[in-house]
Motif scaffolding. Sequence first.
Motif, mmCIF file in Angstrom:
data_model
loop_
_atom_site.group_PDB
_atom_site.id
_atom_site.type_symbol
_atom_site.label_atom_id
_atom_site.label_comp_id
_atom_site.label_asym_id
_atom_site.label_seq_id
_atom_site.Cartn_x
_atom_site.Cartn_y
_atom_site.Cartn_z
ATOM 1 N N LYS A 1 41.753 53.407 43.170
ATOM 2 C CA LYS A 1 41.684 52.004 42.778
ATOM 3 C C LYS A 1 40.595 51.868 41.720
ATOM 4 C CE LYS A 1 41.121 47.278 44.467
ATOM 5 N NZ LYS A 1 40.867 46.386 45.638
ATOM 6 N N VAL A 2 40.995 51.487 40.518
ATOM 7 C CA VAL A 2 40.086 51.471 39.372
ATOM 8 C C VAL A 2 39.830 50.033 38.938
ATOM 9 C CG1 VAL A 2 39.686 52.315 37.025
ATOM 10 C CG2 VAL A 2 41.041 53.692 38.639
ATOM 11 N N PHE A 3 38.577 49.744 38.643
ATOM 12 C CA PHE A 3 38.187 48.433 38.136
ATOM 13 C C PHE A 3 37.829 48.585 36.651
ATOM 14 C CE2 PHE A 3 36.958 48.868 42.586
ATOM 15 C CZ PHE A 3 37.608 47.781 43.172
ATOM 16 N N TYR A 4 38.729 48.126 35.798
ATOM 17 C CA TYR A 4 38.510 48.248 34.359
ATOM 18 C C TYR A 4 39.424 47.260 33.640
ATOM 19 C CZ TYR A 4 38.029 50.370 29.714
ATOM 20 O OH TYR A 4 37.781 50.586 28.387
ATOM 21 N N PRO A 5 38.886 46.338 32.842
ATOM 22 C CA PRO A 5 39.714 45.309 32.210
ATOM 23 C C PRO A 5 40.664 45.816 31.143
ATOM 24 C CG PRO A 5 37.444 45.165 31.438
ATOM 25 C CD PRO A 5 37.457 46.152 32.564
ATOM 26 N N GLY A 6 40.589 47.098 30.830
ATOM 27 C CA GLY A 6 41.534 47.659 29.874
ATOM 28 C C GLY A 6 42.870 48.020 30.499
ATOM 29 N N LEU A 7 42.906 48.159 31.820
ATOM 30 C CA LEU A 7 44.148 48.496 32.517
ATOM 31 C C LEU A 7 45.033 47.260 32.633
ATOM 32 C CD1 LEU A 7 42.790 50.790 35.378
ATOM 33 C CD2 LEU A 7 43.929 51.502 33.266
ATOM 34 N N LYS A 8 46.318 47.444 32.456
ATOM 35 C CA LYS A 8 47.241 46.311 32.401
ATOM 36 C C LYS A 8 47.333 45.550 33.714
ATOM 37 C CE LYS A 8 51.325 49.176 33.379
ATOM 38 N NZ LYS A 8 52.656 49.604 32.877
ATOM 39 N N ASP A 9 46.995 46.203 34.850
ATOM 40 C CA ASP A 9 47.108 45.512 36.131
ATOM 41 C C ASP A 9 45.782 44.895 36.582
ATOM 42 O OD1 ASP A 9 45.822 47.902 36.572
ATOM 43 O OD2 ASP A 9 46.956 48.438 38.371
ATOM 44 N N HIS A 10 44.772 44.896 35.721
ATOM 45 C CA HIS A 10 43.511 44.253 36.080
ATOM 46 C C HIS A 10 43.745 42.742 36.176
ATOM 47 C CE1 HIS A 10 39.436 42.631 35.773
ATOM 48 N NE2 HIS A 10 38.979 43.833 36.073
ATOM 49 N N PRO A 11 43.327 42.103 37.268
ATOM 50 C CA PRO A 11 43.636 40.680 37.459
ATOM 51 C C PRO A 11 43.042 39.754 36.403
ATOM 52 C CG PRO A 11 42.059 41.450 39.102
ATOM 53 C CD PRO A 11 42.589 42.661 38.409
ATOM 54 N N GLY A 12 41.987 40.183 35.731
ATOM 55 C CA GLY A 12 41.373 39.330 34.727
ATOM 56 C C GLY A 12 41.656 39.752 33.301
ATOM 57 N N LYS A 13 42.634 40.637 33.116
ATOM 58 C CA LYS A 13 42.883 41.183 31.781
ATOM 59 C C LYS A 13 43.243 40.099 30.763
ATOM 60 C CE LYS A 13 45.782 44.394 29.156
ATOM 61 N NZ LYS A 13 44.682 44.710 28.245
ATOM 62 N N GLY A 14 44.109 39.166 31.148
ATOM 63 C CA GLY A 14 44.523 38.121 30.217
ATOM 64 C C GLY A 14 43.348 37.281 29.750
ATOM 65 N N THR A 15 42.482 36.897 30.686
ATOM 66 C CA THR A 15 41.301 36.112 30.339
ATOM 67 C C THR A 15 40.358 36.918 29.467
ATOM 68 O OG1 THR A 15 41.436 34.857 32.407
ATOM 69 C CG2 THR A 15 39.324 34.850 31.267
ATOM 70 N N HIS A 16 40.134 38.178 29.837
ATOM 71 C CA HIS A 16 39.214 39.021 29.073
ATOM 72 C C HIS A 16 39.716 39.230 27.642
ATOM 73 C CE1 HIS A 16 36.067 42.009 28.451
ATOM 74 N NE2 HIS A 16 36.978 42.762 27.877
ATOM 75 N N ASP A 17 41.003 39.477 27.483
ATOM 76 C CA ASP A 17 41.554 39.701 26.144
ATOM 77 C C ASP A 17 41.385 38.466 25.260
ATOM 78 O OD1 ASP A 17 42.260 42.231 26.880
ATOM 79 O OD2 ASP A 17 44.396 41.800 27.151
ATOM 80 N N ARG A 18 41.371 37.296 25.882
ATOM 81 C CA ARG A 18 41.180 36.067 25.111
ATOM 82 C C ARG A 18 39.733 35.881 24.692
ATOM 83 N NH1 ARG A 18 39.943 31.257 27.382
ATOM 84 N NH2 ARG A 18 40.789 31.878 29.418
ATOM 85 N N LEU A 19 38.803 36.380 25.492
ATOM 86 C CA LEU A 19 37.387 36.164 25.228
ATOM 87 C C LEU A 19 36.744 37.284 24.420
ATOM 88 C CD1 LEU A 19 36.268 34.975 28.789
ATOM 89 C CD2 LEU A 19 36.958 33.545 26.849
ATOM 90 N N ALA A 20 37.230 38.495 24.584
ATOM 91 C CA ALA A 20 36.578 39.661 23.987
ATOM 92 C C ALA A 20 37.574 40.464 23.157
ATOM 93 C CB ALA A 20 35.967 40.546 25.079
ATOM 94 N N SER A 21 37.047 41.342 22.331
ATOM 95 C CA SER A 21 37.900 42.156 21.462
ATOM 96 C C SER A 21 38.006 43.600 21.927
ATOM 97 C CB SER A 21 37.380 42.109 20.020
ATOM 98 O OG SER A 21 36.034 42.536 19.947
ATOM 99 N N GLY A 22 37.612 43.884 23.158
ATOM 100 C CA GLY A 22 37.751 45.220 23.706
ATOM 101 C C GLY A 22 37.313 45.254 25.150
#
Length: 374
Positions: A198-219
């Motif tokens: 179980k990996v915690f990383y916002p770059g993975l497509k199944d991260h629960p906060g990926k959509g929010t993070h992609d909107r706020l940050a550029s990586g």
Amino acid sequence: MAALDVITRLLKPGDEVIAGDDLYGGTNRLLSYLQEHNGVIIHHVDTTDPELVVPLVQAGKTAMVLLESPTNPLLKIADLELISNYVHRTAPEALVVVDNTMMSPYLQRPLELGADIVYDSGTKYLSGHHDLMAGVVTCNRKDISEQIGFVINAVGNALSPFDSFLLLRGTKTLAIRMDRQQRTAMMVATFLDRHGFKVFYPGLKDHPGKGTHDRLASGPGAVLSFVTGDKALSERIVGATRLWGISVSFGAVNSLISMPCAMSHASIDPAVRAARGLPEDLIRLCVGIEDPEDLIDDLENAIMEAGVTLPSPLPSITEPYTPIHGEPWSPPPLIVSNRRLSIDEPRKPTHSHWFISAPGKVILFGEHAVVHGV
């Protein structure tokens, strides 16, 4: 931490602070001290859910909202823009403060998202070499900057000229370091994810906060964490690595590994850690600029040495990949090799010119020696 200390001097007894429940260990220690000795009221809440933040924001009471995104060490994502807008509408006098150390200004700029004060550990990505201790505070209001400037001048914790030189030197390579590091981090996260961790990383497509993070940050950055399901197994993995140095820091050119509950977050009471959902078996990885194949190979060896069988093929890099800053970030292309791991087959060193000695974790790179204590 000196940067946050200066910021919290804006508070007075009776002020209320809303902070996350997944914070850097030093931040938690300072907030606990302020609550116990200075009469500041601290509310810890899961800031990834704005609905939990809303009831606590009260005009005339809330003086500060302290956010991290991604959080340390669980890499949870808070909607900085949404929370900042709500706080300013509901409690105009309250200050939104963001610890942006995990991202650096290269990947995320909270002032543009509505924050009032942003601070970064200059020791981490801004310096990039772990050769100084520094903090950077930025704000968008003259009155706040004058108050912070007064405190810095009064207590004398401004940087020396040489430390300032080192920090400025580090910022010159920030972009190329971050691009390299987060590209490799995506490789490492994918490797662990494919093997069932179980990996915690916002770059993975199944991260629960990926959509929010992609909107706020550029990586997605270059810090990730994962759990093994067993604390003793995690300890064996951390102890068996050779290229990953054991340290609580991150953001430099060298890769580091740690167990937060036993290191950076050990000062938090175990019951509080459990209540906040911080796993005791959590391993945090801070990816440097070393060769991605070497880092993954070392991690693979450590996992197998710890007693885990990894039968599936490994990803490998075949072409350089550099995300374009400012454009939507996407993971590097992964080419799966045809080889499968076999515990029965003797492993050959990838680079014969590297001399690795363990125990003691002394790693020799030509004329340079890096010693990592166990």
